[in-house]
Design a protein around this motif. Structure first.
Motif, PDB file in Angstrom:
ATOM      1  N   ALA A  14       0.826  -1.208  -0.129  1.00 13.23           N
ATOM      2  CA  ALA A  14      -0.112  -0.136   0.002  1.00 13.23           C
ATOM      3  C   ALA A  14       0.859   1.256   0.027  1.00 13.23           C
ATOM      4  CB  ALA A  14      -0.655   0.194   1.251  1.00 13.23           C
ATOM      5  N   VAL A  15       0.408   2.356  -0.632  1.00 16.10           N
ATOM      6  CA  VAL A  15       1.024   3.548  -0.330  1.00 16.10           C
ATOM      7  C   VAL A  15       0.168   4.736  -0.031  1.00 16.10           C
ATOM      8  CG1 VAL A  15       2.634   3.017  -2.447  1.00 16.10           C
ATOM      9  CG2 VAL A  15       0.193   4.124  -3.080  1.00 16.10           C
ATOM     10  N   ALA A  16       0.667   5.899   0.295  1.00 12.21           N
ATOM     11  CA  ALA A  16      -0.138   6.706   0.909  1.00 12.21           C
ATOM     12  C   ALA A  16      -0.905   7.405   0.127  1.00 12.21           C
ATOM     13  CB  ALA A  16       0.853   7.836   1.588  1.00 12.21           C
ATOM     14  N   LEU A  17      -0.523   7.417  -1.457  1.00  9.58           N
ATOM     15  CA  LEU A  17      -1.404   8.329  -2.325  1.00  9.58           C
ATOM     16  C   LEU A  17      -1.322   7.567  -3.501  1.00  9.58           C
ATOM     17  CD1 LEU A  17      -2.837  10.920  -3.042  1.00  9.58           C
ATOM     18  CD2 LEU A  17      -0.550  12.092  -3.417  1.00  9.58           C
ATOM     19  N   SER A  18      -2.360   7.557  -4.215  1.00 10.25           N
ATOM     20  CA  SER A  18      -2.726   7.033  -5.679  1.00 10.25           C
ATOM     21  C   SER A  18      -3.447   8.133  -6.397  1.00 10.25           C
ATOM     22  CB  SER A  18      -3.429   5.799  -5.574  1.00 10.25           C
ATOM     23  OG  SER A  18      -2.890   4.707  -5.107  1.00 10.25           O
ATOM     24  N   VAL A  19      -2.913   8.604  -7.603  1.00  6.24           N
ATOM     25  CA  VAL A  19      -3.347   9.544  -8.463  1.00  6.24           C
ATOM     26  C   VAL A  19      -3.907   8.716  -9.833  1.00  6.24           C
ATOM     27  CG1 VAL A  19      -3.525  11.362  -9.856  1.00  6.24           C
ATOM     28  CG2 VAL A  19      -2.309  11.364  -7.664  1.00  6.24           C
ATOM     29  N   VAL A  20      -5.195   8.562  -9.990  1.00  3.29           N
ATOM     30  CA  VAL A  20      -5.599   7.804 -11.101  1.00  3.29           C
ATOM     31  C   VAL A  20      -5.926   8.411 -12.249  1.00  3.29           C
ATOM     32  CG1 VAL A  20      -7.569   6.148 -11.872  1.00  3.29           C
ATOM     33  CG2 VAL A  20      -6.417   5.876  -9.540  1.00  3.29           C
ATOM     34  N   TYR A  62       3.661   7.184  -2.929  1.00 10.42           N
ATOM     35  CA  TYR A  62       2.728   7.622  -3.971  1.00 10.42           C
ATOM     36  C   TYR A  62       2.966   6.399  -5.304  1.00 10.42           C
ATOM     37  CZ  TYR A  62       6.229  10.055  -6.930  1.00 10.42           C
ATOM     38  OH  TYR A  62       7.122  10.478  -7.462  1.00 10.42           O
ATOM     39  N   GLU A  63       1.777   6.754  -6.005  1.00 11.19           N
ATOM     40  CA  GLU A  63       1.731   5.893  -7.421  1.00 11.19           C
ATOM     41  C   GLU A  63       1.104   6.887  -8.318  1.00 11.19           C
ATOM     42  OE1 GLU A  63       0.037   1.870  -7.277  1.00 11.19           O
ATOM     43  OE2 GLU A  63      -1.899   2.820  -6.496  1.00 11.19           O
ATOM     44  N   ILE A  64       1.238   6.693  -9.621  1.00  9.54           N
ATOM     45  CA  ILE A  64       0.347   7.332 -10.547  1.00  9.54           C
ATOM     46  C   ILE A  64      -0.229   6.425 -11.407  1.00  9.54           C
ATOM     47  CG2 ILE A  64       0.377   9.250 -12.306  1.00  9.54           C
ATOM     48  CD1 ILE A  64       2.723  10.453 -11.044  1.00  9.54           C
ATOM     49  N   VAL A  65      -1.234   6.060 -11.479  1.00 11.74           N
ATOM     50  CA  VAL A  65      -2.022   4.983 -12.242  1.00 11.74           C
ATOM     51  C   VAL A  65      -2.651   5.631 -13.496  1.00 11.74           C
ATOM     52  CG1 VAL A  65      -3.668   3.159 -12.272  1.00 11.74           C
ATOM     53  CG2 VAL A  65      -2.649   3.687 -10.153  1.00 11.74           C
ATOM     54  N   LEU A  66      -1.868   5.387 -14.569  1.00 14.71           N
ATOM     55  CA  LEU A  66      -2.400   5.825 -15.886  1.00 14.71           C
ATOM     56  C   LEU A  66      -2.969   4.770 -16.834  1.00 14.71           C
ATOM     57  CD1 LEU A  66       0.916   7.791 -16.587  1.00 14.71           C
ATOM     58  CD2 LEU A  66      -1.191   8.902 -15.843  1.00 14.71           C
ATOM     59  N   VAL A  67      -4.156   5.026 -16.920  1.00 10.24           N
ATOM     60  CA  VAL A  67      -5.058   3.794 -17.686  1.00 10.24           C
ATOM     61  C   VAL A  67      -5.262   4.332 -18.881  1.00 10.24           C
ATOM     62  CG1 VAL A  67      -7.275   2.487 -17.652  1.00 10.24           C
ATOM     63  CG2 VAL A  67      -6.376   3.272 -15.708  1.00 10.24           C
ATOM     64  N   HIS A 107       7.190   4.732  -9.531  1.00 12.31           N
ATOM     65  CA  HIS A 107       5.831   5.213  -9.112  1.00 12.31           C
ATOM     66  C   HIS A 107       4.758   5.290 -10.328  1.00 12.31           C
ATOM     67  CE1 HIS A 107       8.897   7.197  -6.348  1.00 12.31           C
ATOM     68  NE2 HIS A 107       8.039   6.770  -5.421  1.00 12.31           N
ATOM     69  N   VAL A 108       5.286   4.987 -11.575  1.00 12.40           N
ATOM     70  CA  VAL A 108       4.119   5.114 -12.524  1.00 12.40           C
ATOM     71  C   VAL A 108       3.472   3.755 -12.835  1.00 12.40           C
ATOM     72  CG1 VAL A 108       3.686   5.456 -14.993  1.00 12.40           C
ATOM     73  CG2 VAL A 108       5.048   7.183 -13.216  1.00 12.40           C
ATOM     74  N   LEU A 109       2.382   3.478 -12.998  1.00 15.28           N
ATOM     75  CA  LEU A 109       1.656   2.188 -13.321  1.00 15.28           C
ATOM     76  C   LEU A 109       0.858   2.518 -14.571  1.00 15.28           C
ATOM     77  CD1 LEU A 109       0.909  -0.922 -12.871  1.00 15.28           C
ATOM     78  CD2 LEU A 109      -0.934   0.001 -11.161  1.00 15.28           C
ATOM     79  N   GLY A 110       1.258   1.811 -15.610  1.00 15.25           N
ATOM     80  CA  GLY A 110       0.317   1.754 -16.804  1.00 15.25           C
ATOM     81  C   GLY A 110      -0.439   0.752 -17.013  1.00 15.25           C
ATOM     82  N   ILE A 111      -1.695   0.786 -17.178  1.00 12.39           N
ATOM     83  CA  ILE A 111      -2.820  -0.079 -17.317  1.00 12.39           C
ATOM     84  C   ILE A 111      -3.325  -0.067 -18.619  1.00 12.39           C
ATOM     85  CG2 ILE A 111      -5.043  -1.215 -16.524  1.00 12.39           C
ATOM     86  CD1 ILE A 111      -4.238   0.165 -13.771  1.00 12.39           C
ATOM     87  N   ASP A 112      -3.256  -1.013 -19.534  1.00 12.61           N
ATOM     88  CA  ASP A 112      -3.584  -0.956 -20.879  1.00 12.61           C
ATOM     89  C   ASP A 112      -4.773  -1.797 -21.067  1.00 12.61           C
ATOM     90  OD1 ASP A 112      -1.774  -1.868 -23.956  1.00 12.61           O
ATOM     91  OD2 ASP A 112      -3.224  -0.311 -23.624  1.00 12.61           O
ATOM     92  N   ILE A 122      -7.191   8.218  -2.560  1.00 15.13           N
ATOM     93  CA  ILE A 122      -7.235   8.126  -3.969  1.00 15.13           C
ATOM     94  C   ILE A 122      -7.717   9.390  -4.791  1.00 15.13           C
ATOM     95  CG2 ILE A 122      -7.971   6.973  -5.851  1.00 15.13           C
ATOM     96  CD1 ILE A 122      -8.301   4.562  -4.102  1.00 15.13           C
ATOM     97  N   LEU A 123      -6.965  10.042  -5.466  1.00  9.39           N
ATOM     98  CA  LEU A 123      -7.385  11.077  -6.225  1.00  9.39           C
ATOM     99  C   LEU A 123      -7.543  10.922  -7.682  1.00  9.39           C
ATOM    100  CD1 LEU A 123      -4.613  13.447  -4.388  1.00  9.39           C
ATOM    101  CD2 LEU A 123      -7.275  13.247  -3.979  1.00  9.39           C
ATOM    102  N   ILE A 124      -8.357  11.514  -8.396  1.00 15.25           N
ATOM    103  CA  ILE A 124      -8.747  11.315  -9.679  1.00 15.25           C
ATOM    104  C   ILE A 124      -8.538  12.457 -10.446  1.00 15.25           C
ATOM    105  CG2 ILE A 124     -10.637  10.496 -11.161  1.00 15.25           C
ATOM    106  CD1 ILE A 124     -11.965   8.992  -8.825  1.00 15.25           C
ATOM    107  N   LEU A 125      -7.968  12.298 -11.570  1.00 14.54           N
ATOM    108  CA  LEU A 125      -7.750  13.465 -12.317  1.00 14.54           C
ATOM    109  C   LEU A 125      -8.077  13.051 -14.048  1.00 14.54           C
ATOM    110  CD1 LEU A 125      -4.183  15.024 -11.520  1.00 14.54           C
ATOM    111  CD2 LEU A 125      -6.417  16.124 -11.295  1.00 14.54           C
ATOM    112  N   ASP A 126      -8.355  14.142 -14.802  1.00 14.18           N
ATOM    113  CA  ASP A 126      -8.504  13.980 -16.136  1.00 14.18           C
ATOM    114  C   ASP A 126      -7.118  14.331 -16.740  1.00 14.18           C
ATOM    115  OD1 ASP A 126     -11.099  13.417 -16.095  1.00 14.18           O
ATOM    116  OD2 ASP A 126     -11.916  15.266 -16.568  1.00 14.18           O
ATOM    117  N   ALA A 127      -6.618  13.757 -18.025  1.00 18.65           N
ATOM    118  CA  ALA A 127      -5.511  13.692 -18.497  1.00 18.65           C
ATOM    119  C   ALA A 127      -5.177  14.995 -19.092  1.00 18.65           C
ATOM    120  CB  ALA A 127      -5.150  12.694 -19.290  1.00 18.65           C
ATOM    121  N   ASP A 128      -6.339  15.690 -19.411  1.00 16.97           N
ATOM    122  CA  ASP A 128      -6.049  17.151 -20.226  1.00 16.97           C
ATOM    123  C   ASP A 128      -5.625  18.154 -19.457  1.00 16.97           C
ATOM    124  OD1 ASP A 128      -8.527  17.814 -18.926  1.00 16.97           O
ATOM    125  OD2 ASP A 128      -9.715  17.556 -20.467  1.00 16.97           O
TER     126      ASP A 128
END
Length: 152
Positions: free
Chosen positions: A12-18, A47-52, A73-78, A101-107
């Motif tokens: 587990a990490v303290a922060l995920s950004v999806v 932290y981790e940055i989850v890029l889907v 720290h970067v996780l790519g989900i394809d 968990i924080l959610i962002l749009d890529a734009d």
């Protein structure tokens, strides 16, 4: 070890950004730079940055996997194809391991730098924090009306 076993074995990490990503090649590097800066400030190295990757066809996939190779720290989900924003978001939420968990749009229309203020609200005891635009410059009356209805 299979990829899903590797993901399950991660601590587990303290922060995920999806972040769902569809054809974001023009902005993925800037997104990474800005989100990484905020994460380091807020969570140190936990932290981790989850890029889907939601069926991107413009090189986004390759760029994200290159970032993942360079930064643990970067996780790519394809995803196999373009399923849409909500399904991509659900996939990211399924695999992230953050206590927050924080959610962002890529734009980058919603600045990653606002995550600091949002996390401060969480520190005050709020379970759910979301951003809402105060000004909607350059948008027509219909867009402003539907946004107002959504937030109401």
């Amino acid at each position: 070890m299979a990829q899903t076993e590797k993901i399950a074995a991660r601590r587990a990490v303290a922060l995920s950004v999806v972040v769902p990503c569809y054809n974001e090649i023009g902005g993925v590097a800037e997104l990474y730079r800005r989100v990484t800066a905020v994460c380091r400030e807020q969570a140190g190295h936990s932290y981790e940055i989850v890029l889907v990757i939601d069926g991107a066809t413009d090189g986004t996939r390759e760029a994200i996997f290159e970032l993942a190779k360079q930064d643990s720290h970067v996780l790519g989900i394809d995803l196999a194809r373009n399923y849409g924003h909500q399904i991509a978001l659900s996939a990211g939420l399924e695999f992230c391991r953050g206590q927050r968990i924080l959610i962002l749009d890529a734009d980058l229309q919603d600045p990653p730098e606002l995550l600091k203020a949002m996390m401060a609200k969480m520190d005050e005891g709020f379970d759910v924090v979301y951003g809402q635009r105060v000004k909607r410059q350059g948008e027509g009356w219909f867009k402003r009306a539907t946004a107002a209805l959504f937030y109401r």
